[in-house]
Motif scaffolding. Structure first.
Motif: not given
Length: 286
Positions: A34-47, A87-96
Motif C-alpha cells: 500500500r506504500c507508493h512505489m514500494w513492494a512488500n520486500k521494500d517495506v520490510a527493508a524499511h522496517l 527514505i524511499a530510495s534507501r529501502a529499495i536499495q536495501l531490498s535489491e
C-alpha cells in the motif's frame, strides 16, 4: 501512557510480522504494498532501517548522548517530506542489494527486533524520559517507542492489507497511538508543512470521537494545525467526527479517504461537514 504497554505491543506485532513474512511466496514478497512505489520486500527493508535507527537513538540516549549523528539534521529543523524520497530510495536499495535474499532480510529484521526489545526491557522507570534524538524533534525514549509502534503498525498494514483487503490495523496499537496523534513534539511527522499560501484560510474546530474516555480536538488556521485532548470544560466543536481508533490511524496517515469511509458508514459526522473539505490537505501520510 505506560511505556511497558507500548513495548509489549511492539514485541507482539514485530514477532507476528516476521512469522507471517516467512510464509510469503515469491509472488507475495514481490507484490506491491500500500506504500507508493514500494513492494512488500521494500517495506520490510524499511522496517530494518527504521528499527535500527531508533534502537541506536535509544542506546545513545541511555549513554547520555542525544546529539544527532554525523550528517543528520538538528531535530525539528526540517520537514519529513524533505527526506521522504531518500527514505524511499534507501529501502529499495536495501531490498535489491545487501538484503536481496528474503531469508537474510528477515533474519536481520528478527535480530534487530530482539535487540530492540531486550534493550528496552532493561530501561528502568526513571530513564523513560531521557532525551533521545529523532529528526522530527528531540523526544523522550518513551516517545521514540510510539514512533516505532507507528512504523510497525502502519507498515504491517501496508503489507498485509495489499494482499488481503479485510486486514485491519491492530486495535490495541491504534488506541496506544492516540498518544502520538496528540503529541505536539511528534505529530508534525505526518501533518502537512504549514505554508503562508495555504488555501485553508478560515479557522476550523473539529472534535474527534474515537469511542474512548476523552475526545481529541483538531484546530486549524492558515495551514497551522494542532491536535490535542479536548478538556471536558470545552464546548462541543461545530463539527464532530466519530470513528474507530483503527480507522482514524489510517485517516491521519493518509492511507484512507475520509469521504470514502463516510460512504462506507465507518465514519459518521455531526455538525458542519464543510469544515472537513480540507481534511486531506492537512495530513500527508508517513
Amino acid at each position: 501512557m505506560n511505556p511497558d504497554d507500548i513495548l509489549s505491543a511492539i514485541s507482539r506485532i514485530s514477532s507476528n510480522t516476521v512469522e507471517q513474512l516467512e510464509q510469503f511466496s515469491n509472488f507475495e514478497w514481490e507484490a506491491p504494498s500500500r506504500c507508493h512505489m514500494w513492494a512488500n520486500k521494500d517495506v520490510a527493508a524499511h522496517l530494518v532501517a527504521t528499527l535500527g535507527f531508533n534502537l541506536n537513538s535509544i542506546t545513545m540516549a541511555l549513554s547520555g548522548n542525544h546529539l544527532p549523528g554525523e550528517g543528520m539534521p538538528n531535530p525539528g529543523t526540517f520537514h519529513s517530506s524533505e527526506i521522504a524520497p531518500g527514505i524511499a530510495s534507501r529501502a529499495i536499495q536495501l531490498s535489491e542489494t545487501s538484503l536481496r535474499n528474503k531469508t537474510t532480510l528477515l533474519k536481520v529484521l528478527s535480530d534487530i527486533q530482539q535487540d530492540f526489545n531486550e534493550t528496552c526491557k532493561t530501561i528502568n522507570e526513571s530513564k523513560w524520559e531521557l532525551k533521545a534524538y529523532h529528526p522530527v524533534n528531540m523526544l523522550s525514549i518513551a516517545e521514540i517507542l510510539l514512533i516505532v509502534l507507528l512504523e510497525l503498525t502502519l507498515h504491517t498494514w501496508d503489507i498485509f492489507n495489499a494482499l488481503q483487503d479485510d486486514y485491519v490495523v491492530d486495535e490495541e496499537s491504534a488506541i496506544l497511538l492516540v498518544n502520538l496523534w496528540k503529541n505536539p513534539k511528534a505529530n508534525s511527522w505526518f501533518i502537512v508543512n504549514p505554508s503562508g499560501d495555504s488555501p485553508d484560510v478560515a479557522p476550523k474546530v473539529i472534535d474527534i470521537d474515537l469511542g474512548l474516555k476523552n475526545k481529541l480536538r483538531l484546530t486549524t488556521y492558515k495551514g497551522n494545525l494542532d491536535i490535542f485532548e479536548k478538556p471536558d470544560a470545552m464546548d462541543l466543536a461545530p463539527t464532530t467526527i466519530q470513528t474507530s481508533p483503527t480507522d482514524f490511524s489510517l485517516l491521519i496517515t493518509a492511507r484512507k479517504n475520509l469521504f470514502d469511509l463516510i460512504d462506507q458508514k465507518r465514519v459518521t459526522v455531526e455538525g458542519n461537514k464543510k469544515n472537513l473539505l480540507m481534511f486531506h490537505h492537512w495530513f500527508k501520510g508517513t
